[in-house]
Write an enzyme that holds these catalytic residues in place. Structure first.
Site, PDB file in Angstrom:
ATOM      1  CD  GLU A 139      -2.885  -0.776   2.427  1.00  0.00           C
ATOM      2  OE1 GLU A 139      -4.104  -1.094   2.377  1.00  0.00           O
ATOM      3  OE2 GLU A 139      -2.330  -0.489   3.500  1.00  0.00           O
ATOM      4  CB  CYS A 140       0.791   4.338  -0.057  1.00  0.00           C
ATOM      5  SG  CYS A 140       1.068   6.334  -0.280  1.00  0.00           S
ATOM      6  N   GLY A 141       3.540   3.563   0.076  1.00  0.00           N
ATOM      7  CA  GLY A 141       5.024   3.211   0.276  1.00  0.00           C
ATOM      8  C   GLY A 141       5.341   1.583  -0.007  1.00  0.00           C
TER       9      GLY A 141
ATOM     10  CB  THR B 269      -3.634  -0.105  -4.107  1.00  0.00           C
ATOM     11  OG1 THR B 269      -3.222   0.043  -2.441  1.00  0.00           O
ATOM     12  CG2 THR B 269      -4.125  -1.513  -4.367  1.00  0.00           C
TER      13      THR B 269
END
Length: 434
Positions: free
Chosen positions: A316-318, A416
């Site tokens: 997620e993201c990072g 994501t």
């Protein structure tokens, strides 16, 4: 567990410091304090946890629904729960006012009183009167005056407040009552905590008895507020990255994973290799601040090999950034895991900040085909993706990777920009896929 919402009149008025000072005041009065944060933020709760020693809960109706939000509130344990608001009280379609109304909790306004006295009362009165114009019933009961001096300054604020608005104390204007900022918000609670002696000094000016009198409990949630496990506990092992590069994890997410599997924490930025596991969860955080360490450590290489062999990996993201081909920071490019066909570059401005809704294009690690999942995105990076990149989701609301899609996927890996909460059921589906 009685509760109070500490809401700001605007962003930047000092809600977090005020919340921490009120926490300390209740603790000094012998109370056990639970904390929570309205909205999807990860950073402010880390400061709550640094002061109380207990997890701070996420209260966000977009992420969890109203019943799920009530369930998250009641997962806390204490005599009183202090809920820090987000932005200004009425700002946003998923606002602090909506959270307070759904929980039926009184609202105490945190007002920046640095340059005002009677104007503080006028501001509070306006916020109370505005509540009558909103669909939600918001009960504004009083103020905490941030950056207020004693003596004439404090007296002027107290005396100007009309009947029905109570003065609950002040936070003095001290230089050590501050938290440094950077991209994505404040510094993390563990790295830049507010000094204990400064909080003790501020706590002396908080009216604990008055706050305790107005606090009240929300309704109890219904019996079905948590997503039911598909097949109960498993013997699966989920490796979860937990270090300064991967900090953004909701407490409910870790709790849900532990209910379904054995959670094995590891620290890629500190040199840990990927442990033996059946699946990997890479949360968001600050991989850009640790890109060299991640690139030089063993975990990303091992992760690339295991992902190619079909190991389920959720980033997620990072986590998405770490799974990409490369990460460019301040003109220097670092090699990442290379699992996902994207090159990520840090930017000076935020590229996305919103609640998001994603619709699965086909079956994904976290959602069935055609299903939707809600989350939140906030990032200062952009991803240039290869022409043959495959996406798991169409964006219904938000930005995602390219404005229309999110969820880069390769092998059994999903990355994501959206952070999702355990109440979405996404982590149950992830465990079921192992």
């Amino acid at each position: 567990m009685d509760g109070i919402v500490l809401a700001g009149t605007a962003s930047g008025v000092g809600k977090t410091v005020a919340t921490l000072a009120v926490c300390r005041a209740f603790e000094r009065a012998g109370r056990t304090v639970a904390t929570a944060k309205a909205g999807p933020d990860f950073i402010d709760p880390s400061h709550h946890a640094a002061v109380t020693g207990r997890p701070s809960r996420t209260l966000d109706p977009w992420l969890s629904g109203d019943d799920g939000m009530l369930g998250n509130y009641w997962r806390g344990a204490g005599d009183v729960c202090l809920v820090e608001g987000m932005m200004g009280l009425y700002d946003g379609d998923v606002s602090t006012a909506r959270v307070a109304a759904t929980l039926d909790l009184p609202v105490v306004l945190v007002v920046d009183a640095n340059t005002g006295m009677e104007s503080v009362a006028a501001t509070a009165l306006g916020f109370r009167e505005y509540a009558a114009r909103t669909p939600s019933e918001v009960d504004v009961v009083g103020v905490v005056a941030n950056r207020a001096h004693g003596g004439r300054h404090e007296a002027g604020i107290r005396e100007a407040l009309p009947d029905g608005l109570q003065y609950f104390g002040r936070i003095p204007p001290r230089e050590d009552l501050s938290i440094p900022e950077r991209h994505l918000g404040l510094h993390w609670g563990g790295e830049s905590p507010v000094p204990a002696d400064a909080l003790d000094a501020a706590a002396e000016h908080v009216d604990v008895a008055g706050l305790r009198e107005v606090a009240r409990p929300p309704p109890r949630p219904g019996p079905d507020v948590a997503p039911p496990p598909s097949s109960g506990p498993t013997r699966k092992r989920v490796a979860v990255a937990r270090d300064d590069a991967f900090r953004f994890v909701y407490p409910a997410t870790l709790e849900r994973l532990r209910e379904r599997a054995t959670v094995v924490p590891f620290a890629p930025a500190d040199g840990d290799d990927l442990p033996d596991c059946d699946g990997v969860y890479l949360p968001g955080g600050y991989p850009e601040n640790h890109a060299a360490a991640l690139s030089g450590g063993p975990a990303l290489d091992t992760l690339a090999d295991r992902a190619a062999d079909g190991l389920p990996v959720l980033g997620e993201c990072g986590g998405l950034m770490a799974l990409a081909e490369s990460l460019a920071v301040a003109g220097e490019t670092h090699e990442m895991a290379g699992v996902l066909p994207a090159d990520v570059e840090m930017t000076d401005r935020p590229q996305a900040l919103d609640h998001v809704e994603l619709r699965a294009r086909s079956g994904a690690l976290t959602t069935r085909s055609g299903g939707t999942v809600r989350g939140h995105e906030f990032h200062y990076s952009r991803a240039a993706v290869a022409g043959d990149a495959r996406f798991a989701f169409d964006v219904v609301r938000g930005h995602g990777v390219d404005g229309e899609h999110d969820g880069l996927t390769e092998h059994r890996t999903l990355g994501t920009y959206a952070h999702v909460h355990a109440d979405s059921g996404a982590f149950d589906r992830f465990v079921d896929s192992l």
